[in-house]
Write an enzyme that holds these catalytic residues in place. Structure first.
Site, PDB file in Angstrom:
ATOM      1  N   HIS A   1     -16.299   3.354 -14.071  1.00 30.14           N
ATOM      2  CA  HIS A   1     -15.854   2.528 -12.988  1.00 30.14           C
ATOM      3  C   HIS A   1     -17.292   1.759 -12.619  1.00 30.14           C
ATOM      4  CE1 HIS A   1     -14.976   2.272  -8.585  1.00 30.14           C
ATOM      5  NE2 HIS A   1     -13.719   1.820  -9.213  1.00 30.14           N
TER       6      HIS A   1
ATOM      7  N   ASN B   1       0.968  -1.289   0.163  1.00 29.57           N
ATOM      8  CA  ASN B   1      -0.189  -0.073  -0.016  1.00 29.57           C
ATOM      9  C   ASN B   1       0.779   1.279  -0.095  1.00 29.57           C
ATOM     10  OD1 ASN B   1      -2.175  -1.524   0.220  1.00 29.57           O
ATOM     11  ND2 ASN B   1      -2.888  -1.114   2.341  1.00 29.57           N
TER      12      ASN B   1
ATOM     13  N   ARG C   1     -13.400   3.253   5.237  1.00 20.17           N
ATOM     14  CA  ARG C   1     -12.365   2.368   5.514  1.00 20.17           C
ATOM     15  C   ARG C   1     -11.178   3.107   5.252  1.00 20.17           C
ATOM     16  NH1 ARG C   1     -11.331  -0.839   0.406  1.00 20.17           N
ATOM     17  NH2 ARG C   1      -9.712   0.818   0.031  1.00 20.17           N
TER      18      ARG C   1
ATOM     19  N   ARG D   1     -11.649  -4.223 -13.550  1.00 18.72           N
ATOM     20  CA  ARG D   1     -10.625  -5.269 -13.204  1.00 18.72           C
ATOM     21  C   ARG D   1     -11.214  -6.585 -13.295  1.00 18.72           C
ATOM     22  NH1 ARG D   1      -6.649  -1.777 -11.172  1.00 18.72           N
ATOM     23  NH2 ARG D   1      -7.358  -0.044  -9.763  1.00 18.72           N
TER      24      ARG D   1
ATOM     25  N   HIS E   1     -14.896  -3.058   1.024  1.00 20.70           N
ATOM     26  CA  HIS E   1     -14.965  -2.364  -0.138  1.00 20.70           C
ATOM     27  C   HIS E   1     -16.663  -2.058  -0.840  1.00 20.70           C
ATOM     28  CE1 HIS E   1     -14.510  -2.476  -4.742  1.00 20.70           C
ATOM     29  NE2 HIS E   1     -13.314  -1.706  -4.275  1.00 20.70           N
TER      30      HIS E   1
END
Length: 699
Positions: A449, A61, A578, A389, A606
């Site tokens: 997206h 990260n 988050r 993705r 998520h």
């Protein structure tokens, strides 16, 4: 001490909602998230190999943070861009990023050196240093170096004929000091040895005789290189070998208005991505300062971008040990996602009523099965899907290919600019086009997206639309590691909305009026603001008013100000964020009624869920969008309602109420920017939201 912004004043008099004191800096807030990830690695209650995994996640990260977020701030500094809502100039933010990142790096390596490495060794999993090698291991490693490593190395001596080489982003390198003269009479001084990416970063030593699977010895490639690099300089004496790694800007910039073919332009950009501007230099802590100064000059980095490392510079590579070592007792217990009851036709099942999937507790199989059945069903006429993705060996892509071969009209909207997945998406696009799928790259200037799948099926004399909408990507791997919500529905209004969005993406359709969905960049931002204001109106009228929302990040200033106004009006607001959160909770007179928490657990949180009390008629939406400026105003996003009251209550219970009750993995954001980890109070039962869902939903 506050790390995300300046210290909050004890009392804020006559404050306006534009005051910079009310906003945390997004980059610093995002950086602080990695301390919460690292806390999982430091938690003795977490299985040991899982702690190792969390350590590696925090390292990876941080790499991505420098590649993207810090690089964005550097870009803003170079071009003299104005400060954002938090009021800090880019130069100030960049320096504070390096200060805070240095604290994180120090904590990561202390966790590795003082906790994880020794505890792994106690359990027979050793990451060996040279002083721990026995004679047999040293000889085996020397042979391995000569046979497997040395043939692919190309050391480069630095002199006027050999200037400093180009160093690839995040690659492993050794800078070597040598004495003596080579065959041409050249005096040795400095050389650089680059480790090709083809070499394994973790070397597994032969098992100790008779130890079976209980004991495992490993060596970092960087350690082996440093020890045996002298083999590359016969007749000369190596006086020092120091590993280093540079992290570069990885944000691709393609002027879509100026290119005729986005795919070709992106392929050209990918070639040079690994050599963009340097952002950070990591180097052995013992490296002499003159060499450090040479590297800093070469990479055009200031001294505060230097990180002296007490261990391997590529610490995140130790994640390979997690997969190489089969020790179930050192990992989370395995779980089997719940599977939907078997039916001959998913279309018949969805026609009976909406289907809700809560990943990873619910399996991803129904999504794949729906697409497979659509590909083979002679009554299915068309399939349209967005791909942002997906997995390398994606069954999704194969089902779309099969559908096209079976004569369906198949359209795939592929987002080529999905960060770090650009190359894979280009390959998927080629594969689909070769099979006859119509591939669309979205809209110029706006990343697609949204997560949408639309199937058009003939049923009798009518056409019926089936839609899948989700908060996560069409990726079977992340569906086992991320929490996400998916909805499969045959609702006519939702189907028509999804159809219109696909028409807009593939054609030149005008702005559309949707019946059920909210869509970025057109109606989602305004829709969120309107619903926040509606709750404020309820509160001002003396009615109960509440907002509960879950997302990955929150920074869009208008949304933050709207939440402040709602709090001032008396709306009770609970936010589960988050990562980065720019809203400052608990400020007297401004955000007294706002509470913010972050959950870090076994799975990456998520899902994006927004719930508005709306008097006695609550609304619940799931979305692909966080409350960030880019998502709400500069991307194609889909936000969909859960219309079935029972399913809406299930989503609220599982993704909101459940997480607000968490007192194990929850971190509460304070007014000064600190996150405090929750723990059960006296007489309070312990509750982990993710553990509760595993117990309730998984098979």
């Amino acid at each position: 001490m506050n790390h995300a912004g300046d210290p909050v004043e004890p009392a804020l008099q006559d404050i306006t909602l534009n005051d910079s004191a009310l906003y945390f800096n997004r980059e610093l807030s995002q950086l602080d998230f990695n301390f919460r990830v690292l806390a999982q690695a430091q938690d003795a209650n977490v299985p040991l190999l899982e702690r190792l995994r969390y350590l590696c996640i925090s390292c990876t990260n941080l790499d991505e943070f420098f590649e993207i977020r810090a690089a964005t701030v550097r870009h803003a500094q170079d071009f003299g861009m104005a400060a954002r809502a938090d009021g800090q100039a880019p130069a100030t933010i960049l320096r504070r990023i390096h200060e805070r990142a240095a604290e994180l790096v120090d904590a990561q390596y202390r966790c590795w050196n003082e906790e994880l490495r020794p505890q792994l060794a106690e359990r027979g999993i050793r990451l060996l240093q040279p002083n721990e090698w026995n004679a047999e291991q040293r000889e085996w490693l020397r042979t391995y170096f000569r046979d497997e490593i040395m043939p692919v190395l190309s050391p480069l001596g630095l002199d006027p004929a050999h200037p400093f080489p180009r160093i690839l982003n995040k690659s492993l390198n050794i800078v070597v000091t040598v004495e003596g003269r080579d065959a041409f009479g050249r005096e040795g001084h400095l050389a650089v040895v680059r480790a090709p990416r083809s070499l394994p970063r973790i070397i597994r030593l032969p098992d100790r005789d008779g130890d079976g699977d209980a004991f495992h010895d490993f060596v970092f490639l960087s350690t082996a290189l440093s020890q045996f690099v002298g083999e590359l300089f016969p007749g000369m004496r190596v006086t020092g070998a120091y590993q280093f790694r540079v992290t570069r800007n990885s944000e691709l910039i393609v002027d879509e208005e100026e290119v005729e073919n986005l795919a070709l332009a992106l392929r050209d950009e990918l070639v040079g991505r690994g050599y963009l501007r340097a952002m950070r230099l990591e180097i052995d802590r013992d490296c002499p300062q003159p060499i450090v100064d040479t590297l800093l000059r070469n990479f055009e980095l200031p001294s505060h971008a230097l990180y002296r490392i007490d261990g391997p510079v590529n610490l995140n590579r130790v994640i390979q040990v997690y997969d190489l070592v089969q020790r179930p007792e050192l990992k989370f217990p395995p779980f089997i996602p719940r599977q939907m009851r078997s039916v001959d036709s998913l279309f018949e099942r969805v026609a009976e009523g909406d289907v809700l999937l809560h990943h990873p507790f619910d399996g991803f199989g129904p999504v794949l099965e729906l697409l497979k059945q659509a590909a083979d069903d002679p009554n299915v006429l068309a399939i349209k899907q967005t791909l942002y993705r997906t997995a390398k060996d994606s069954a999704i892509v194969e089902h779309l290919v099969q559908a096209a071969r079976n004569g369906k009209d198949v359209t795939a909207v592929i987002e080529l600019r999905a960060r770090f997945d650009e190359e894979a998406n280009l390959a998927f696009a080629d594969r689909l086009q070769q099979a006859g799928v119509q591939v669309v790259y979205g809209v110029v200037g706006y990343k697609t997206h949204a997560k949408m799948l639309l199937i058009v099926r003939r049923e009798g004399r009518k056409l019926r639309r089936y839609a899948h909408l989700g908060t996560g990507n069409y990726h079977a791997g992340t569906a086992r590691a991320y929490t996400d919500i998916g909805l499969v529905t045959a609702d006519p209004d939702i189907g028509d909305d999804v159809h219109q969005i696909f028409q807009q993406l593939s054609g030149l359709a005008p702005e559309i009026r949707l019946k059920r969905l909210l869509q970025s960049p057109f109606t989602l931002h305004a829709g969120v603001l309107a619903r926040i204001e509606r709750e404020a109106g309820h509160a001002r009228a003396g009615r109960a008013a509440r907002i509960v929302a879950k997302m990955n990040a929150l920074s869009e200033p208008e949304v933050v100000r709207a939440l402040y106004r709602a709090s001032q009006a008396g709306v009770e607001i609970d936010l589960i964020v988050r990562g980065a959160c720019c809203l400052r909770p608990g400020v007297p007179g401004v955000s007294d009624n706002i509470r913010v928490r972050s959950i870090v657990g076994r799975f990456l949180e998520h899902s994006r869920v927004y719930w508005f009390a709306n008097g006695d008629e609550p609304e619940l939406f799931c979305a692909s969008a966080d409350w960030l400026e880019r998502n709400l105003l500069h991307r194609i996003e889909a936000c969909f309602p859960i219309l079935d009251p029972a399913l809406a209550e299930r989503v609220k219970s599982e993704t909101l109420d459940n997480y607000l009750a968490d007192n194990i993995e929850a971190w509460e954001l304070q007014a000064d920017g600190e996150y405090l980890r929750r723990s059960p109070g006296p007489g309070e039962a312990a509750h982990s939201a993710q553990a509760a869902l595993l117990a309730k939903l998984s098979a």
